[in-house]
Design a protein around this motif. Structure first.
Motif: not given
Lengths: 556, 283, 314
Positions: A274, A331-332, A400-402, A524, B47
């Motif tokens: 991110e 998100l990605f 964080r992303s998880r 990922k 976010e």
């Protein structure tokens, strides 16, 4: 007179001089760039390639240590230190009873950085250390498979292994160890070797390294300096020195890049995706950002021992109720492709004609109805006994992303009438206890890192379900037991014929997608942030890091 | 002091009113990530497209709950130890004070890390308890209080030592009051002021400790919001969405400042001769 | 006095042993083990490898047994090997110790140089605008989350203005040490400034109320002379003891600053050792930090006795 008689010559000379000057000026930045500073987020605590395994160490050593074989950026097995990759076809590999005999010849020009040749003795020594029970080697499995090594000459040897597997010629773990430096430190007291190894006692000893670079300086906790190996016979790497700086805080890592403290951030151990994407948006002009999906398989292991999830209809409904496409898109930025099984698209055994679960709320609802979970009070489904469809999900804290994805899952499943309770645990708790002892109630979200064409024996074979009885070995945390899957795994491992193996792999993926012992999310992506001038760096997307091809990196 | 009290009252009001005026702090909407401030979202969104203002106030409730619980717990432990040491004197006093010195000498942050990383599951608590929201707060409070009670203990002991020899205490002893009764009825009221002051001053510090532990991933863990973990999460995107880091940072600064100003004011009013009690968690 | 110091030292030793027991136990309570974690990160490792490695490092024994063995070993002056760094504990610790000492000494010096004059100025006219301002600034400076402050400083000075490096200790060539120190030292000093200024102010005001100051004034000493010769000298005593108490804690307390600025000091070393179940290194580091605090407090007491004439002659 002379000047008159040779005006042409003079002007040619002048022109050449001018041209040389211009060329020099043009190429000056490249010539001046003899130091590349790379930022990573973890410091390698120790440097012996066999003892303990950590990503930071693999990354740094990849500049200085060449294994015999690795997987390249196309996910093909290639020789780094050997001359020819042994195969059954070229006769360098042979079946031998139940096992195999594989013959390698090391490159004639391979040298340790003190000038000594890399030879068969170094490979035999690595095997000696690796199989010694007290040497502290992390992964002993590869060494245990080897029953004997025949030394033919100074650089040719035959390895006898006790089984026939399709990856018979992958020799990654057994990198040569410099016997001329390390033998005297190992043989007197193998149990003390891990504390005596020159890699940690005398890290800058050139005799320890056989890659294009050698470690020239280590400042604990701060940086590692690599300098060219004077005896390196391959293509000359572009940078006289490579400095690997460690900055653990990702915000600081990025600040260092912006302020010029580092030139690039390695994707292997750099920023999460991110911040990388946000960085690309703001500074895409100054840096080139490469995001490439890897084989890190983000998924949710389901505890099949729980009555709710034992029902395959519920598992399928859960996956159907997820809009994974929208998740990765929003998100990605779509950089992490949605997974349909554990085999990534980049792997040659990937199969596309398997069951897929596109977002479909109606189908999900129908399946849940069928499984006996009817809409109940507060929008949460209940079964005939009045139990709510409430599931627990545990994932790693600090990722964080998880943490964000978990909260999105919570919101999406809620719409399907499933209540999700999210709990985060530090990695050491999650992997040291919760999943390894199968203590999670319903779901555990994490990623598997594997090698190309990695047979899922430890994660899907019924013999690999961790339990007290087998000393908690195995990684089949779901508790998935299907004789058909067991048979396929046994078959694929020993199938040496590629087309037949690919067919078996298709069956494995189809069965996996039908049974859903885990919910596939996506693969990922690693984010590399490079200066625009740096060319030739090609992310691999698997466990073999990019510096194995550092001699291809150029500054233009 | 007035400024501190005003800030705290306003904060409390905002937290109480937030659920009525602002969107649900958990409601996410991926189509409006990192939205700028607007009428619907006064501070913009985070976010996951959640309302930042609502999250800030929800996180504040957790942060302040941790701080208040910790301060209270530390005050209770400190008071009991200080009272017993000061009143009993002799060997009990010496032993308890050495314990206090010992705990004070411990390096605070590394010790908190060890404590926070220890596994409560090994203590044999049930999964229901372990997963509850209250437990997360109580656990953190217990950990910080376990090393944070020393200031109060020393203050109370010093006061108890002087009060002990006053005539009315001697009179109470003479009429046969039990030690417990004497401590609670006669000594405690006299040491209340320094306790209140020290506790108020410690709250700001505890908020900082919580944020530091969250920074290391050992504090309150998501999905539960606290100022500490909101700030930590925002650090990853600090360059692209600085507002996400500025607001929780500002909230922490404001709240800690308010408690410190209030504590200073109280000190001047109630305990003008009291020592300096604020201490820094360390950087 | 000598007897007192000896008994204080013995008490300190007891504190250290008790502390090592508690820390050992707590680390034992930490779930999972880095060796288990290695399996999760390496496809080639299996559970049998984990069992073998744990036995090799003695991690399969009960922690009480390991603690006793460790204590006996330390009693003989042998700190052992760091499991993570594969080196003797001292060899792993000394560079970090030096780095921390540099950071600490500079930030302490900076904090004192700024804070003491501020505190003195504020104390001269209690309640004045200047006093209120100093008070507000010092309260604000202890109210900032350190990692936030550090990052904001990086944003402004390293990225936006590009005046200073964002992290690390020096250029790889060893140059630019001073420039690398400015931001971390400023971050640490800033929170110290508020604290010391408040202490200084409080001590000055407390002294101002004493009779001898009034006597000096009455004798016709100039106000500057009174402040410097009498008030300041005595007010420095409590401040000195507070500084001495702080110094010990500073050795392990800069973890967050170290993390933000990639400064390889003791805080990080201890943190990583704790998280990595490197018992030898974690305990040695924690004990050293504790010992520093204990020594600091003993020194503070000695300083107090030496500096304060009223205590010296009972």
């Amino acid at each position: 007179m002379l000047s008159f008689s040779r005006p042409a010559a003079r002007s040619i000379l002048m022109r050449r001089l001018l041209a040389a000057l211009i060329l020099m000026l043009l190429s000056w930045p490249a010539a001046a760039k003899d130091e590349l500073v790379i930022g990573i987020s973890q410091f390698p605590a120790n440097f012996n390639p066999l003892i303990e395994s950590m990503l930071a160490k693999s990354y740094v050593l990849a500049f200085a240590q060449r294994p015999i074989t690795v997987y390249d950026a196309k996910w093909q097995l290639v020789c780094l230190l050997c001359e020819t990759l042994p195969t059954l076809e070229n006769g360098l590999a042979k079946r031998e009873g139940k096992g195999m005999a594989v013959t390698y010849t090391l490159r004639a020009d391979a040298r340790w950085a003190d000038g000594k040749p890399v030879g068969s003795a170094d490979v035999v020594f690595a095997w000696q250390v690796g199989r010694h029970p007290q040497s502290g080697v992390a992964s002993a499995e590869a060494f245990r498979r080897i029953t004997w090594i025949d030394v033919k000459d100074a650089r040719t040897f035959t390895v006898h292994v006790d089984r026939q597997t399709f990856d018979y010629n992958a020799f990654g773990d057994l990198g040569p160890l410099p016997a001329h430096v390390e033998r005297a430190r190992f043989e007197p007291a193998p149990g003390e070797y891990r504390n005596r190894t020159a890699y940690d006692q005398d890290t800058t000893n050139p005799g320890l390294y056989n890659g294009p670079y050698r470690i020239a300086q280590v400042v604990q906790g701060s940086h590692v300096v690599l300098e060219r190996n004077a005896y390196w016979a391959g293509a000359k790497p572009a940078f006289a020195r490579i400095v690997i700086k460690v900055i653990e805080n990702t915000a600081s890592l990025e600040a260092n890049l912006l302020s010029g403290g580092i030139d690039m951030i390695a994707g292997e151990l750099g920023l999460p995706l991110e911040p990388t994407l946000a960085f690309e948006k703001r500074h895409g002009g100054r840096f080139s950002v490469i995001t490439r999906p890897s084989l890190a398989y983000e998924h949710i292991d389901l505890n099949l021992g729980s009555p709710v999830l034992a029902d395959v209809r519920v598992r399928r409904a859960l996956l159907l109720a997820l809009d994974r496409d929208a998740m990765t898109r929003q998100l990605f930025d779509g950089r992490e492709p949605v997974a349909n099984s554990m085999v990534p698209q980049l792997d040659w055994v990937h199969a596309d004609d398997i069951p897929k679960y596109a977002f479909d709320t109606a189908k999900a609802a129908a399946l849940l109805d069928e499984a006996g979970w009817k809409p109940g009070p507060g929008g949460i489904r209940v079964n005939a006994r009045g139990e709510r469809l409430a599931l627990d999900l545990v994932t790693t804290a600090g990722n964080r992303s998880r943490e964000l994805v978990a909260q999105v899952l919570q919101a999406q499943w809620r719409k399907a009438g499933v209540e999700l309770k999210v709990k985060t645990e530090p990695p050491r708790v999650l992997f040291g206890e919760t999943v390894t002892r199968r203590k999670f109630a319903h779901m555990a979200m994490f990623a598997w890192y594997s090698a190309p064409e990695n047979v899922p024996r430890s994660t899907l074979h019924s013999a690999m379900i961790p339990a007290a009885a087998n000393n908690w070995s195995g990684e089949n945390y779901s508790g998935y037991a299907n004789p058909a899957m067991d048979a396929l795994i046994d078959a694929v491992e020993t199938e040496l014929d590629r087309p037949r193996r690919k067919a078996l792999w298709r069956e494995i993926q189809a069965l996996y997608a039908a049974d859903l012992p885990a919910l596939p999310l996506y693969f990922k992506a690693d984010g590399f942030i490079l200066p625009r001038e740096l060319k030739g760096l090609e992310p691999t997307g698997h466990q073999d890091p990019t510096p194995y091809w550092v001699e291809n990196w150029r500054w233009e | 002091m007035r400024a501190g009290a005003t800030i705290l009252i306003l904060l409390a009001l905002a937290m109480a009113l937030a659920p009525l005026l602002l969107p649900d702090p958990e409601a996410l909407d991926l189509s409006v990530r990192f939205a700028p401030p607007a009428l619907l979202h006064p501070l913009g969104t985070d976010e996951l497209g959640r309302d930042l203002a609502a999250r800030l106030l929800a996180g504040g409730r957790v942060s302040l709950a941790v701080a208040a619980a910790t301060a209270l717990l530390a005050a209770i432990i400190g008071t009991v130890i200080g009272l017993v040491a000061g009143y009993r004197g002799g060997f009990t006093d010496a032993a308890l004070m050495r314990l206090t010195d010992g705990v004070m000498a411990l390096p605070l942050l590394p010790l908190l890390i060890v404590l926070a990383a220890a596994d409560p599951a090994k203590l044999g608590l049930g999964a229901e308890v372990l997963n509850s929201e209250g437990f997360a707060i109580a656990r953190l409070a217990l950990i910080i209080a376990a090393v944070g009670w020393t200031t109060v203990a020393r203050l109370v002991r010093a006061s108890a030592l002087t009060v002990r020899s006053r005539d009315y205490v001697r009179a109470a002893v003479a009429v046969g009051a039990t030690p417990g009764r004497i401590m609670i009825r006669h000594i405690l009221p006299n040491v209340a002021s320094p306790i209140v002051v020290a506790t108020t001053l410690s709250i700001g510090n505890i908020i900082l400790i919580e944020s530091a532990l969250s920074f290391l991933g050992l504090g309150i863990r998501p999905p539960m919001a606290s100022w500490g973990n909101m700030l930590t999460g925002a650090m990853d995107v600090v360059w692209s969405a600085p507002a996400l880091a500025v607001w929780p940072g500002g909230a922490i600064l404001l709240a800690v400042l308010a408690f410190n100003l209030l504590g200073d004011g109280l000190q001047r009013r109630l305990d003008p001769r009291g020592g300096q009690t604020s201490q820094k968690a360390g950087g | 006095m000598g007897v007192t110091i000896l008994s204080r030292l013995l008490q300190s030793l007891a504190v250290l042993v008790a502390m090592s027991f508690v820390v050992y136990g707590l680390m034992g309570l930490m779930p999972g083990d880095p060796i288990d974690l290695m399996i999760a990160g390496n496809p080639h490792l299996n559970a049998a490898d984990a069992v073998r490695l744990k036995a090799l490092y003695g991690l399969d024994r009960p922690w009480t047994e390991r603690w006793l063995r460790w204590l006996a070993q330390v009693g003989q002056g042998e700190l052992g090997y760091s499991r993570l760094h594969a080196r003797p504990v001292m060899a792993a610790m000394i560079p970090a110790l030096v780095n921390t000492a540099i950071l600490m000494a500079s930030s302490l010096l900076l904090a004192l140089v700024v804070a003491l004059p501020l505190g003195i100025l504020a104390s001269l006219r209690p309640g004045s605008v200047l006093d209120r301002l100093v008070n507000l600034v010092s309260v604000a400076s202890v109210s900032l989350p350190v990692f936030w402050l550090g990052l904001m400083l990086i944003v402004v000075f390293a990225v936006e203005l590009a005046w200073l490096p964002a992290g690390g200790m020096a250029e790889v060539t060893g140059g630019g040490r001073l420039a690398h120190m400015i931001l971390p030292v400023a971050t640490l000093a800033l929170s110290g400034i508020g604290q010391y200024a408040r202490h200084m102010r409080a001590a000055m005001i407390a002294e101002a109320g004493h009779d001898y100051i009034r006597t000096a004034r009455a004798k016709g000493c100039s106000p500057a002379r009174v402040v410097i010769r009498h008030q300041l000298r005595n007010a420095l005593i409590p401040v000195t003891t507070i500084v001495a108490l702080e110094v010990g804690g500073l050795f392990s307390g800069a973890l967050i600053t170290e993390t933000v600025f990639a400064w390889p000091g003791m805080g990080r070393l201890i943190y990583e050792a704790v998280m990595g179940n490197d018992f030898n290194l974690a305990l040695s580091g924690l004990l050293l930090a504790t010992a520093m605090t204990l020594v600091g407090s003993i020194l503070a007491d000695i300083a107090y006795v030496r500096l304060d004439p009223r205590v010296r002659t009972p």
